[in-house]
Design a protein around this motif. Structure first.
Motif, mmCIF file in Angstrom:
data_model
loop_
_atom_site.group_PDB
_atom_site.id
_atom_site.type_symbol
_atom_site.label_atom_id
_atom_site.label_comp_id
_atom_site.label_asym_id
_atom_site.label_seq_id
_atom_site.Cartn_x
_atom_site.Cartn_y
_atom_site.Cartn_z
ATOM 1 N N HIS A 196 -22.247 -75.079 31.321
ATOM 2 C CA HIS A 196 -23.127 -76.245 31.284
ATOM 3 C C HIS A 196 -24.526 -75.940 31.818
ATOM 4 O O HIS A 196 -25.508 -76.544 31.369
ATOM 5 C CB HIS A 196 -22.508 -77.390 32.085
ATOM 6 C CG HIS A 196 -23.292 -78.669 31.994
ATOM 7 N ND1 HIS A 196 -23.597 -79.276 30.795
ATOM 8 C CD2 HIS A 196 -23.862 -79.443 32.957
ATOM 9 C CE1 HIS A 196 -24.305 -80.372 31.014
ATOM 10 N NE2 HIS A 196 -24.484 -80.492 32.313
ATOM 11 N N THR A 197 -24.618 -75.013 32.761
ATOM 12 C CA THR A 197 -25.939 -74.628 33.255
ATOM 13 C C THR A 197 -26.797 -74.116 32.109
ATOM 14 O O THR A 197 -27.985 -74.440 32.002
ATOM 15 C CB THR A 197 -25.825 -73.547 34.340
ATOM 16 O OG1 THR A 197 -25.028 -74.044 35.412
ATOM 17 C CG2 THR A 197 -27.200 -73.154 34.872
ATOM 18 N N GLY B 295 -31.253 -83.869 29.369
ATOM 19 C CA GLY B 295 -30.347 -83.461 30.436
ATOM 20 C C GLY B 295 -29.279 -84.493 30.728
ATOM 21 O O GLY B 295 -28.102 -84.163 30.898
ATOM 22 N N GLY C 64 -37.339 -84.203 28.545
ATOM 23 C CA GLY C 64 -36.403 -83.321 29.240
ATOM 24 C C GLY C 64 -35.354 -84.088 30.015
ATOM 25 O O GLY C 64 -34.169 -83.726 30.028
ATOM 26 N N ILE D 32 -32.720 -79.261 28.154
ATOM 27 C CA ILE D 32 -33.874 -79.892 28.796
ATOM 28 C C ILE D 32 -35.189 -79.465 28.135
ATOM 29 O O ILE D 32 -35.976 -80.328 27.716
ATOM 30 C CB ILE D 32 -33.877 -79.621 30.314
ATOM 31 C CG1 ILE D 32 -32.708 -80.381 30.959
ATOM 32 C CG2 ILE D 32 -35.204 -80.030 30.946
ATOM 33 C CD1 ILE D 32 -32.545 -80.121 32.441
ATOM 34 N N LEU E 239 -27.938 -77.015 29.935
ATOM 35 C CA LEU E 239 -29.120 -77.688 30.476
ATOM 36 C C LEU E 239 -30.368 -76.826 30.298
ATOM 37 O O LEU E 239 -31.452 -77.349 30.022
ATOM 38 C CB LEU E 239 -28.908 -78.015 31.951
ATOM 39 C CG LEU E 239 -27.828 -79.057 32.260
ATOM 40 C CD1 LEU E 239 -27.722 -79.283 33.765
ATOM 41 C CD2 LEU E 239 -28.114 -80.379 31.551
ATOM 42 N N LYS F 254 -26.666 -84.611 27.696
ATOM 43 C CA LYS F 254 -25.783 -83.443 27.627
ATOM 44 C C LYS F 254 -24.779 -83.420 28.773
ATOM 45 O O LYS F 254 -23.622 -83.015 28.591
ATOM 46 C CB LYS F 254 -26.615 -82.159 27.631
ATOM 47 C CG LYS F 254 -27.216 -81.803 26.284
ATOM 48 C CD LYS F 254 -26.126 -81.461 25.275
ATOM 49 C CE LYS F 254 -26.719 -80.934 23.973
ATOM 50 N NZ LYS F 254 -25.652 -80.586 22.991
ATOM 51 N N THR F 255 -25.197 -83.843 29.957
ATOM 52 C CA THR F 255 -24.282 -83.881 31.094
ATOM 53 C C THR F 255 -23.176 -84.902 30.870
ATOM 54 O O THR F 255 -22.017 -84.672 31.219
ATOM 55 C CB THR F 255 -25.048 -84.206 32.389
ATOM 56 O OG1 THR F 255 -26.032 -83.186 32.619
ATOM 57 C CG2 THR F 255 -24.113 -84.265 33.589
ATOM 58 N N SER G 281 -29.274 -90.194 24.742
ATOM 59 C CA SER G 281 -30.508 -89.423 24.709
ATOM 60 C C SER G 281 -31.688 -90.267 24.247
ATOM 61 O O SER G 281 -32.740 -90.320 24.906
ATOM 62 C CB SER G 281 -30.347 -88.208 23.788
ATOM 63 O OG SER G 281 -31.526 -87.434 23.761
#
Length: 330
Positions: A81-82, A28, A24, A89, A85, A31-32, A317
């Motif tokens: 974006h929230t 995260g 996870g 995640i 995630l 992706k951020t 990642s």
């Protein structure tokens, strides 16, 4: 890379918890890191009328991000974006954990580490989390393609209500079960997951094995992070190129509720729509592949820039996953 270092022994529950956290965390972080380019990519993939003009220059993605900041503020780069995630995640947590378990079963020793088994392990990994996290991806895409300027920012709840309303108005089985509209494009995603995730782990494991065979242990240890980043970038790039047309079809289906809210468009209709509107090049919009640089001046000018999205995402990642596993001693 340093598989010979002895690991601490944990209970099965603690081992599982650490594995889930490592996966996870890696998902995260990756992706951020690429969230702004991810939004631009989605806007181009879905042939958003406000952004297609940015495909006519080498600096198109940069101009697109500048336009987003100017019209929607800096937060606009991370719109949705929230939800990314919320999907990435658990998707990475489940996926990487499943991969460790499946690969241990399918490839218990070097003799069983064949290309076919690596591909199967990766494919199972990709399919394991998709049914649970796909609705989050759909909501994220809907928020990402929203470009109408207003004082009210798009929210996940507005997107959810809109998708549910589409389902209720469509009649038939989706009218009775409107939540099915959260799975627009799911079949294409499932179809693309097998070669995509399978390909990523196939290349990742194959190149890691080659590195261990060709490089000395000292070289591997001193350059392990660089080697992981390079191998991760190669794995993501190869898999992305192979499955990109399916991703364009999937994104188009996910965004289709804006134009056809009362029904879900099928695979053939989506393919025909992209072909009729843009031609074959439409299936590669937003892909940074030098092979297509000469084929289309508009696409060619954004090719290399947008490929930078996939290269760092998978490199970060996979490398972060390995670092987290080392830090957690699993």
């Amino acid at each position: 890379m340093n598989d010979d270092v002895p690991r601490r022994k944990f209970s099965e529950t603690e081992q599982l918890a650490r594995s889930v956290f490592a996966g996870g965390f890696a998902g995260g972080v990756a992706k951020t890191a690429v969230a702004p380019l991810e939004r631009v990519k989605i806007l181009l993939q879905t042939h958003n009328a406000d952004f297609m003009r940015f495909s006519g220059t080498w600096r198109g993605p940069v101009f697109a991000m500048q336009h987003i900041v100017r019209t929607q503020g800096f937060r606009g780069l991370f719109q949705g974006h929230t939800l990314t995630l919320a999907r990435a995640i658990p998707h990475a947590a489940i996926g990487y954990t499943v991969y460790d378990k499946v690969s241990a079963r399918l490839m218990p020793d070097e003799e069983h580490k064949t290309s076919g088994r690596r591909l199967v392990a990766g494919a199972i990994t990709g399919m394991s989390a998709l049914p649970f996290t796909y609705p989050f991806e759909l909501i994220r895409v809907r928020m990402a393609v929203e470009t109408i300027q207003s004082n009210v920012r798009p929210t996940p709840w507005n997107a959810v209500r809109g998708i549910m309303a589409e389902g209720r108005s469509s009649g038939g089985i989706t009218g009775l079960m409107p939540f099915l509209h959260f799975y627009r494009g799911f079949t294409v995603s499932l179809l693309g997951t097998v070669p995509y995730r399978g390909g990523i782990f196939l290349v990742w494991e194959t190149l890691n094995a080659e590195a261990k065979a060709r490089l000395s242990p000292a070289t591997l240890e001193s350059n392990k992070n660089t080697i992981r980043l390079v191998i991760g970038a190669a794995a993501g790039t190869i898999a992305q190129v192979a499955t990109y047309p399916l991703e364009v079809v999937r994104r188009t289906q996910q965004a289709s509720g804006k134009g056809t809210p009362n029904r879900m468009i099928g695979f053939r209709e989506t393919v025909n729509s992209v072909w009729t509107t843009v031609g074959w090049r439409g299936f590669f919009t937003g892909l940074g592949v030098g092979l297509f640089k000469q084929a289309s001046s508009r696409l060619g000018k954004i090719c290399i820039v947008l490929m930078l999205l996939q290269v760092p995402m998978h490199a970060i990642s996979l490398a972060t996953w390995q670092l987290a596993k080392e830090g957690l001693q699993i």
